[in-house]
Design a protein around this motif. Structure first.
Motif, PDB file in Angstrom:
ATOM      1  N   GLY B 518       0.838  -1.209   0.000  1.00  0.00           N
ATOM      2  CA  GLY B 518       0.000   0.000   0.000  1.00  0.00           C
ATOM      3  C   GLY B 518       0.869   1.252   0.000  1.00  0.00           C
ATOM      4  O   GLY B 518       0.658   2.177  -0.804  1.00  0.00           O
ATOM      5  N   LEU B 519       1.873   1.262   0.866  1.00  0.00           N
ATOM      6  CA  LEU B 519       2.759   2.428   0.966  1.00  0.00           C
ATOM      7  C   LEU B 519       3.446   2.703  -0.364  1.00  0.00           C
ATOM      8  O   LEU B 519       3.443   3.829  -0.870  1.00  0.00           O
ATOM      9  CB  LEU B 519       3.819   2.167   2.036  1.00  0.00           C
ATOM     10  N   THR B 520       4.023   1.636  -0.953  1.00  0.00           N
ATOM     11  CA  THR B 520       4.759   1.788  -2.206  1.00  0.00           C
ATOM     12  C   THR B 520       3.827   2.346  -3.290  1.00  0.00           C
ATOM     13  O   THR B 520       4.196   3.269  -4.033  1.00  0.00           O
ATOM     14  CB  THR B 520       5.299   0.426  -2.682  1.00  0.00           C
ATOM     15  N   ARG B 521       2.616   1.711  -3.313  1.00  0.00           N
ATOM     16  CA  ARG B 521       1.695   2.159  -4.361  1.00  0.00           C
ATOM     17  C   ARG B 521       1.373   3.640  -4.201  1.00  0.00           C
ATOM     18  O   ARG B 521       1.354   4.393  -5.173  1.00  0.00           O
ATOM     19  CB  ARG B 521       0.419   1.310  -4.316  1.00  0.00           C
ATOM     20  N   ARG B 522       1.181   4.063  -2.927  1.00  0.00           N
ATOM     21  CA  ARG B 522       0.811   5.467  -2.716  1.00  0.00           C
ATOM     22  C   ARG B 522       1.941   6.406  -3.086  1.00  0.00           C
ATOM     23  O   ARG B 522       1.727   7.467  -3.678  1.00  0.00           O
ATOM     24  CB  ARG B 522       0.394   5.666  -1.274  1.00  0.00           C
ATOM     25  N   ILE B 523       3.179   6.002  -2.776  1.00  0.00           N
ATOM     26  CA  ILE B 523       4.334   6.853  -3.129  1.00  0.00           C
ATOM     27  C   ILE B 523       4.433   6.985  -4.645  1.00  0.00           C
ATOM     28  O   ILE B 523       4.608   8.088  -5.190  1.00  0.00           O
ATOM     29  CB  ILE B 523       5.641   6.265  -2.550  1.00  0.00           C
ATOM     30  N   ILE B 524       4.261   5.824  -5.312  1.00  0.00           N
ATOM     31  CA  ILE B 524       4.375   5.861  -6.777  1.00  0.00           C
ATOM     32  C   ILE B 524       3.262   6.738  -7.376  1.00  0.00           C
ATOM     33  O   ILE B 524       3.512   7.612  -8.228  1.00  0.00           O
ATOM     34  CB  ILE B 524       4.317   4.437  -7.355  1.00  0.00           C
ATOM     35  N   GLU B 525       2.037   6.521  -6.837  1.00  0.00           N
ATOM     36  CA  GLU B 525       0.910   7.310  -7.364  1.00  0.00           C
ATOM     37  C   GLU B 525       1.154   8.805  -7.162  1.00  0.00           C
ATOM     38  O   GLU B 525       0.933   9.629  -8.049  1.00  0.00           O
ATOM     39  CB  GLU B 525      -0.383   6.892  -6.658  1.00  0.00           C
ATOM     40  N   ARG B 526       1.643   9.107  -5.947  1.00  0.00           N
ATOM     41  CA  ARG B 526       1.875  10.509  -5.612  1.00  0.00           C
ATOM     42  C   ARG B 526       2.921  11.106  -6.541  1.00  0.00           C
ATOM     43  O   ARG B 526       2.746  12.210  -7.087  1.00  0.00           O
ATOM     44  CB  ARG B 526       2.339  10.591  -4.156  1.00  0.00           C
ATOM     45  N   ALA B 527       4.021  10.318  -6.737  1.00  0.00           N
ATOM     46  CA  ALA B 527       5.100  10.820  -7.593  1.00  0.00           C
ATOM     47  C   ALA B 527       4.591  11.046  -9.007  1.00  0.00           C
ATOM     48  O   ALA B 527       4.894  12.086  -9.644  1.00  0.00           O
ATOM     49  CB  ALA B 527       6.255   9.817  -7.598  1.00  0.00           C
ATOM     50  N   GLN B 528       3.774  10.060  -9.480  1.00  0.00           N
ATOM     51  CA  GLN B 528       3.237  10.217 -10.833  1.00  0.00           C
ATOM     52  C   GLN B 528       2.349  11.467 -10.916  1.00  0.00           C
ATOM     53  O   GLN B 528       2.413  12.244 -11.855  1.00  0.00           O
ATOM     54  CB  GLN B 528       2.425   8.976 -11.218  1.00  0.00           C
ATOM     55  N   HIS B 529       1.551  11.625  -9.830  1.00  0.00           N
ATOM     56  CA  HIS B 529       0.647  12.761  -9.803  1.00  0.00           C
ATOM     57  C   HIS B 529       1.427  14.064  -9.853  1.00  0.00           C
ATOM     58  O   HIS B 529       1.090  15.000 -10.584  1.00  0.00           O
ATOM     59  CB  HIS B 529      -0.205  12.689  -8.529  1.00  0.00           C
ATOM     60  N   ARG B 531       4.220  14.656 -11.085  1.00  0.00           N
ATOM     61  CA  ARG B 531       4.958  14.873 -12.335  1.00  0.00           C
ATOM     62  C   ARG B 531       4.065  15.439 -13.436  1.00  0.00           C
ATOM     63  O   ARG B 531       4.542  15.888 -14.469  1.00  0.00           O
ATOM     64  CB  ARG B 531       5.584  13.558 -12.816  1.00  0.00           C
ATOM     65  N   LYS B 532       2.763  15.377 -13.183  1.00  0.00           N
ATOM     66  CA  LYS B 532       1.829  15.857 -14.209  1.00  0.00           C
ATOM     67  C   LYS B 532       1.855  17.391 -14.251  1.00  0.00           C
ATOM     68  O   LYS B 532       2.320  18.021 -13.295  1.00  0.00           O
ATOM     69  CB  LYS B 532       0.420  15.360 -13.872  1.00  0.00           C
ATOM     70  N   PRO B 533       1.364  18.029 -15.333  1.00  0.00           N
ATOM     71  CA  PRO B 533       1.241  19.488 -15.357  1.00  0.00           C
ATOM     72  C   PRO B 533       0.463  19.940 -14.114  1.00  0.00           C
ATOM     73  O   PRO B 533      -0.460  19.241 -13.693  1.00  0.00           O
ATOM     74  CB  PRO B 533       0.453  19.767 -16.632  1.00  0.00           C
TER      75      PRO B 533
END
Lengths: 82, 564
Positions: B518-529, B531-533
């Motif tokens: 869960g933690l990893t997924r949230r970090i990745i999601e956050r990072a992806q988020h 990086r967006k405009p």
């Protein structure tokens, strides 16, 4: 196999006779003890009838204790197979 | 004749030819092997023979002295009895396994060094388990596996202890060892398993009743008595053994009273008799050691006889459960008679073998002033008559008539029982023959008036206690059941706790895994988020905000500078 013979031990009065005979032998053995000089290394054992009393009560206690042990130890026959 | 040839090989190598022979030739051959080996022993001179050099060590395959000879004789008598008893069995595997097992036990008895002892020790385990597996049932298969694990572990303790002993003393000789060193203590555990010390005992009650009717007779003779032999050889006079033996003599009789499987009752009474021998070895005087090995000799014969009578019942009726049997004396009068001889012998009735052997141990305990031990052994003597002397014949052959009508045991079984019964009575009537081959010269006199009268008192009043309890209905009935013993720890507790642990670990893995996931997924999601405009990482910031932050930093610096 069919077996219609009657056996001496099947009659309960014969069994009772054996039982009384055994008591007689026991009493005779204790009486005999009065006339036998024994050399015992353990003092208590030189009391007349010590072995008779010890044997009788040892077995009664053995059975009574073992009977109570059943409450703790006894399980159904297939206990380990389940 | 060369004494260098190990007598054990007569049986072990001889067994290999058994599958090649058929019919009556095979039967005669099976009978001849123990007879030939016995003759070989009679002619063997005392001394150390069969010496082999291996890795700079001298191995002694044939150490012939009074102690090893006595066990060699009785092992061969037991082998012959079991061959006669099993003549009707058409199972080559059992025939070969019995002979190899007997041969290995004899090999171990004559082993003069620890390596030879260890090899034969483990071979007895491997060959004897076949007699349990020969029942070819699921429960026998599992019991056999448990038996094998325990027996091999016993060998591992012997090996580890033996190697430590070798490093400490530089000698592989198998003689008095004692428990002062770690090696000696480990070896005692290994030997203790075979002797069925308390808590190491339950393989006996677990496995022996699972073997075939003939297999149990073979098993009863060798493994435990090999343990007693090794104990008498390596640990005479070890005080701890007195207490271990005292405990061993007492606790199994409680189990024997409530046990329903009559072969298991005999296994418990075996434990009780081994207790007497262990006490004898522990006392360690000449009388006590003589008593221990003489009692081992007698015990092999009367225990074999009792197991033979129960094996005959099992063969004819398909069960040895006290709750199903009764009244069999009508169908099997000869077996009943032989069983009673065995029962009288184990109970130490005058004129039967137990009387002249067990009393040596009792006398040694009394002479040594061991009051507690003596009282417990006397209790155990009354108890053994109660559960083995009376219970076994009573519930199988007398009691209420269960209505079973069957044939008498096969002739070969009756013949084996007759020979065993004759030996039990022979030793009781003429103890001098057995006393003459004991390790130490003895002038012990079992037949004094006092001894006969007191022993009869003990036995008659034990019988009266049984009769009174029976007639008053206090005696516990035979019930279809099992009783928990120390095997519960490895058959139930250990697997259950292993299951519990593995479930806990799985749950932890699951919980931990989902947390990390869960933690990893949230970090990745956050990072992806981000990086967006419009994301925080890619947003462009006005210069003014940076100047503001620099000002705040400088202000903070000034405040800190002046405040200090």
């Amino acid at each position: 196999m069919k077996d219609d013979r009657s056996y001496w031990l099947d009659r309960s009065e014969n069994v009772t006779m054996l039982y009384r005979g055994l008591w007689l032998i026991g009493v005779a053995l204790v009486a005999l003890d009065l006339f036998v000089s024994r050399h015992e290394s353990i003092d208590a054992a030189s009391v007349t009838g010590f072995y008779a009393g010890y044997g009788f009560f040892a077995c009664v206690i053995l059975v009574l204790v073992a009977k109570q042990l059943r409450r703790v130890l006894m399980r159904p026959e297939d206990y380990y197979e389940r | 004749m060369s004494a260098d040839f190990p007598v054990a090989l007569i049986l072990i190598l001889g067994a290999l030819a058994v599958p090649l022979l058929r019919g009556s030739v095979r039967a005669v051959y099976l009978l001849l092997l123990p007879v030939a080996a016995f003759a070989w022993l009679l002619a063997a001179p005392h001394g150390a023979f069969g010496q082999v050099q291996l890795l700079g060590q001298t191995l002694v395959l044939m150490r012939v002295d009074r102690l090893s000879l006595l066990f060699g004789y009785v092992f061969l008598i037991a082998t012959l009895l079991s061959v006669i008893y099993a003549l009707h069995v058409k199972d080559t595997m059992q025939q070969v396994a019995s002979l190899v097992y007997a041969g290995c036990a004899i090999g171990a008895v004559f082993a003069g060094d620890l390596i030879t002892l260890f090899i034969y020790w483990e071979l007895t385990a491997v060959s004897s388990v076949l007699l349990i597996w020969a029942s070819r049932s699921n429960s026998a298969s599992r019991a056999g596996t448990r038996y094998l694990v325990v027996q091999l572990l016993s060998g591992m303790f012997l090996l580890a202890g033996g190697l430590l002993h070798w490093r400490a003393t530089g000698s592989l000789a198998f003689g008095p060892i004692g428990i002062d060193s770690l090696g000696g203590a480990l070896m005692l555990i290994g030997i203790g398993v075979k002797c069925a010390f308390p808590l190491l005992h339950n393989w006996l009650q677990d496995a022996y009743p699972e073997a075939t009717p003939t297999g149990t007779v073979v098993l009863s003779a060798f493994t435990t008595k090999l343990g007693i032999y090794a104990l008498a050889r390596a640990y005479p006079g070890t005080e701890m053994l007195i207490w271990i033996g005292t405990l061993m003599a007492a606790f199994p009789i409680f189990y024997a009273v409530i046990e329903n499987d009559l072969r298991r009752v005999l296994a418990y009474s075996m434990n009780n008799q081994l207790g007497f021998m262990v006490v004898g070895v522990g006392i360690g005087t000449e009388l006590a050691i003589n008593g221990a090995v003489a009692h081992a000799f007698a015990d092999i014969l009367f225990k074999a006889l009792l197991f033979m009578s129960m094996g005959a019942v099992l063969l004819r009726t398909g069960t040895v459960k006290g709750s199903e049997l009764g009244g069999l004396y009508k169908s099997m009068p000869w077996t009943t008679g032989f069983c009673i001889v065995g029962a009288a012998s184990i109970s130490a009735f005058p004129l039967f073998s137990g009387f002249v052997t067990k009393s040596m141990i009792m006398s040694a305990a009394a002479d040594g002033g061991l009051l507690t031990t003596w009282l417990v052994l006397l209790f155990a003597s009354a108890g053994v008559f109660h559960h083995a002397g009376i219970k076994i014949p009573y519930f199988a052959f007398f009691s209420h008539d269960a209505g079973i009508r069957c044939n008498e045991a096969p002739r070969n079984m009756l013949a084996a029982m007759a020979v065993a019964a004759a030996l039990c009575i022979g030793i009781g009537v003429y103890p001098g023959a057995l006393y003459a081959i004991l390790p130490y010269a003895t002038s012990y006199e079992p037949y004094t008036t006092g001894h006969v009268v007191t022993q009869l008192q003990l036995l008659v009043f034990s019988a009266l206690a049984f009769a009174v309890l029976m007639r008053t209905g206090i005696y516990p009935p035979e019930l279809r059941s099992v009783n928990l013993d120390s095997d519960w720890f490895y058959r139930v507790a250990a697997p259950a706790s292993a299951r519990l642990c593995s479930r806990a670990i799985a749950a932890l893995q699951h919980a931990g895994g989902s947390l990390v996931d869960g933690l990893t997924r949230r970090i990745i999601e956050r990072a992806q988020h981000e990086r967006k405009p419009q994301g925080w990482l890619v947003r462009s910031r006005p210069t003014g905000s940076m100047t503001l932050w620099v000002m705040i930093m400088l202000l903070g610096y000034l405040v800190l500078y002046y405040s200090s």
